[in-house]
Design a protein around this motif. Sequence first.
Motif, PDB file in Angstrom:
ATOM      1  N   LEU A  82     -31.007 -23.427 -25.533  1.00 25.06           N
ATOM      2  CA  LEU A  82     -31.910 -22.929 -24.812  1.00 25.06           C
ATOM      3  C   LEU A  82     -32.738 -23.581 -23.902  1.00 25.06           C
ATOM      4  N   THR A  83     -33.268 -23.033 -22.532  1.00 21.99           N
ATOM      5  CA  THR A  83     -33.707 -23.530 -22.234  1.00 21.99           C
ATOM      6  C   THR A  83     -33.941 -22.687 -21.299  1.00 21.99           C
ATOM      7  N   ALA A  84     -34.958 -23.336 -19.795  1.00 23.33           N
ATOM      8  CA  ALA A  84     -35.342 -22.902 -18.474  1.00 23.33           C
ATOM      9  C   ALA A  84     -35.280 -22.893 -17.475  1.00 23.33           C
ATOM     10  N   ASP A  85     -35.125 -22.154 -16.193  1.00 27.44           N
ATOM     11  CA  ASP A  85     -35.629 -22.975 -15.350  1.00 27.44           C
ATOM     12  C   ASP A  85     -36.912 -23.251 -14.576  1.00 27.44           C
ATOM     13  N   HIS A  86     -37.995 -22.891 -15.153  1.00 33.27           N
ATOM     14  CA  HIS A  86     -39.118 -22.725 -14.348  1.00 33.27           C
ATOM     15  C   HIS A  86     -40.432 -22.293 -15.872  1.00 33.27           C
ATOM     16  N   GLY A  87     -41.787 -22.946 -15.793  1.00 38.86           N
ATOM     17  CA  GLY A  87     -42.539 -22.401 -16.370  1.00 38.86           C
ATOM     18  C   GLY A  87     -43.335 -21.393 -15.621  1.00 38.86           C
ATOM     19  N   VAL A  88     -44.195 -21.070 -16.259  1.00 38.56           N
ATOM     20  CA  VAL A  88     -45.554 -19.526 -15.175  1.00 38.56           C
ATOM     21  C   VAL A  88     -46.667 -20.046 -15.704  1.00 38.56           C
ATOM     22  N   ILE A  89     -47.596 -20.090 -14.976  1.00 36.52           N
ATOM     23  CA  ILE A  89     -48.975 -20.232 -14.666  1.00 36.52           C
ATOM     24  C   ILE A  89     -49.584 -19.050 -14.517  1.00 36.52           C
ATOM     25  N   ASP A  90     -51.034 -17.518 -14.961  1.00 37.74           N
ATOM     26  CA  ASP A  90     -51.392 -16.773 -14.386  1.00 37.74           C
ATOM     27  C   ASP A  90     -52.465 -17.293 -13.460  1.00 37.74           C
ATOM     28  N   VAL A  91     -51.644 -16.349 -12.324  1.00 36.00           N
ATOM     29  CA  VAL A  91     -53.054 -16.952 -11.027  1.00 36.00           C
ATOM     30  C   VAL A  91     -53.817 -15.682 -10.597  1.00 36.00           C
ATOM     31  N   PRO A  92     -54.853 -15.248 -10.579  1.00 40.78           N
ATOM     32  CA  PRO A  92     -55.473 -14.033 -10.384  1.00 40.78           C
ATOM     33  C   PRO A  92     -55.948 -14.059  -8.500  1.00 40.78           C
ATOM     34  N   SER A  93     -56.165 -12.946  -8.026  1.00 39.32           N
ATOM     35  CA  SER A  93     -56.211 -12.316  -6.996  1.00 39.32           C
ATOM     36  C   SER A  93     -57.322 -13.354  -6.364  1.00 39.32           C
ATOM     37  N   THR A  94     -58.307 -13.372  -7.322  1.00 42.24           N
ATOM     38  CA  THR A  94     -59.559 -14.120  -6.612  1.00 42.24           C
ATOM     39  C   THR A  94     -58.743 -15.412  -6.693  1.00 42.24           C
ATOM     40  N   ARG A  95     -58.016 -16.093  -6.395  1.00 44.81           N
ATOM     41  CA  ARG A  95     -57.374 -17.121  -6.536  1.00 44.81           C
ATOM     42  C   ARG A  95     -56.700 -17.468  -5.412  1.00 44.81           C
ATOM     43  N   HIS A  96     -56.384 -16.405  -4.790  1.00 41.11           N
ATOM     44  CA  HIS A  96     -55.103 -16.424  -3.650  1.00 41.11           C
ATOM     45  C   HIS A  96     -56.161 -17.492  -2.423  1.00 41.11           C
ATOM     46  N   VAL A  97     -56.087 -17.680  -1.845  1.00 45.10           N
ATOM     47  CA  VAL A  97     -56.285 -18.653  -0.335  1.00 45.10           C
ATOM     48  C   VAL A  97     -55.256 -18.188   0.477  1.00 45.10           C
ATOM     49  N   LEU A  98     -56.032 -17.065   1.712  1.00 41.09           N
ATOM     50  CA  LEU A  98     -54.915 -17.164   2.502  1.00 41.09           C
ATOM     51  C   LEU A  98     -55.527 -18.190   4.248  1.00 41.09           C
ATOM     52  N   PHE A  99     -54.641 -18.795   3.573  1.00 40.03           N
ATOM     53  CA  PHE A  99     -54.099 -20.373   4.433  1.00 40.03           C
ATOM     54  C   PHE A  99     -54.660 -19.979   6.419  1.00 40.03           C
ATOM     55  N   ASP A 100     -53.535 -18.875   7.022  1.00 37.53           N
ATOM     56  CA  ASP A 100     -53.455 -18.838   8.311  1.00 37.53           C
ATOM     57  C   ASP A 100     -55.213 -18.061   8.866  1.00 37.53           C
TER      58      ASP A 100
END
Length: 382
Positions: free
Chosen positions: A238-256
Amino acid sequence: MLPARQFSALRLADVLTSSLEAVCARQNPLGLPTVRKAVVILADGLGASSIRARSGHARFLSSRLNKSSIIDGVFPATTAAGIATLTTGVEPGQHGLVGYQVLDGARDRVVNQLTGWDGDMRPATWQRERTVFERAADESVPSFAIGPKRFVASGFTQAVLRGARYVAADTVADRFAAARSILSENPTALIYLYVAELDVAAHAHGWQSDRWLAQLETLDSEVSRFASTLRSDEGLLLTADHGVIDVPSTRHVLFDTEPALISGVRHVAGDPRCVQLYLEPQQTAGSASSAADTLADAWRESQGDRAWIYTRAEAVAAGLYGRVADEVLPRIGDVVIAARKSIAYYDSRPANQKARGMIGQHGSLTDEEVRVPLIRAGAFSR
């Protein structure tokens, strides 16, 4: 500062390949013993750190997770790249699926590697490598891919699972039941079993949510039950393709919203935690390189304390994509931004901002995203 990422000796690329070698009674990178039948479970989004953090909800998996049963996935830590690496045995720079969204330069467009397949992005040629299942056919070993019915005829399935007989089963329990039937009915077999539910729950609710925990408990129970049925000539990984971290909307960076970070950019692709930026066409290779350096410097000045920033040349030189074929090189962004803090990068200009509803995120180089389990059972137990 660029990370000196040292990928481990054991890799996701070796898992399915080694399983076939074990069925063919040959030495293999994982040192698996000879078997008649092998099952490889891909639990989408199940990072090794998440199993450790929730060990009480995954007693079977956590009991078999130790230092030697943690391996490296791929960069970017995203499903298209990870599953293609598992099923071909080569790195993204060779099979060509180098991100969730990448540039199709011949048609000047961004294409989605999971759902964007069409007549101009043909699965049989865009994914450049023969699969392990096609190699199994060369050895007269029947191979099977078990997964949800909705993926039976998808372009991604045709790209990464070609050569395997697809067996549709919509619940996790039904997939394991199908695997048991295949093992019982065939004297030799190679089986790939896909579990999407953890990743789906993580994106919608986060990996720390009750919804995700319920899916982890279901998987752990089904794997434990299935492992107890394995015979002496049947091995399970058993394996996986990747792990996950949680990112709340307050940690979104609108780079544009910072003009210097999109200056000269024609296309935005990748994942929110691994953005790939493609520049406007340049007149000469020299000016293109200079423009990439200028954009990368702007990103480093703005985001260098919370992201790793590479030009394409730097990413390739660092070996992040493995060996990179000439045909694949233009698919990699001119500048690649890999988040190292708990943030996600978004472009707020497109009208469709649905992706910003995701909580669970992945794509970057952190241990939580790259390090995945390699759980052994049956004849493959140590």
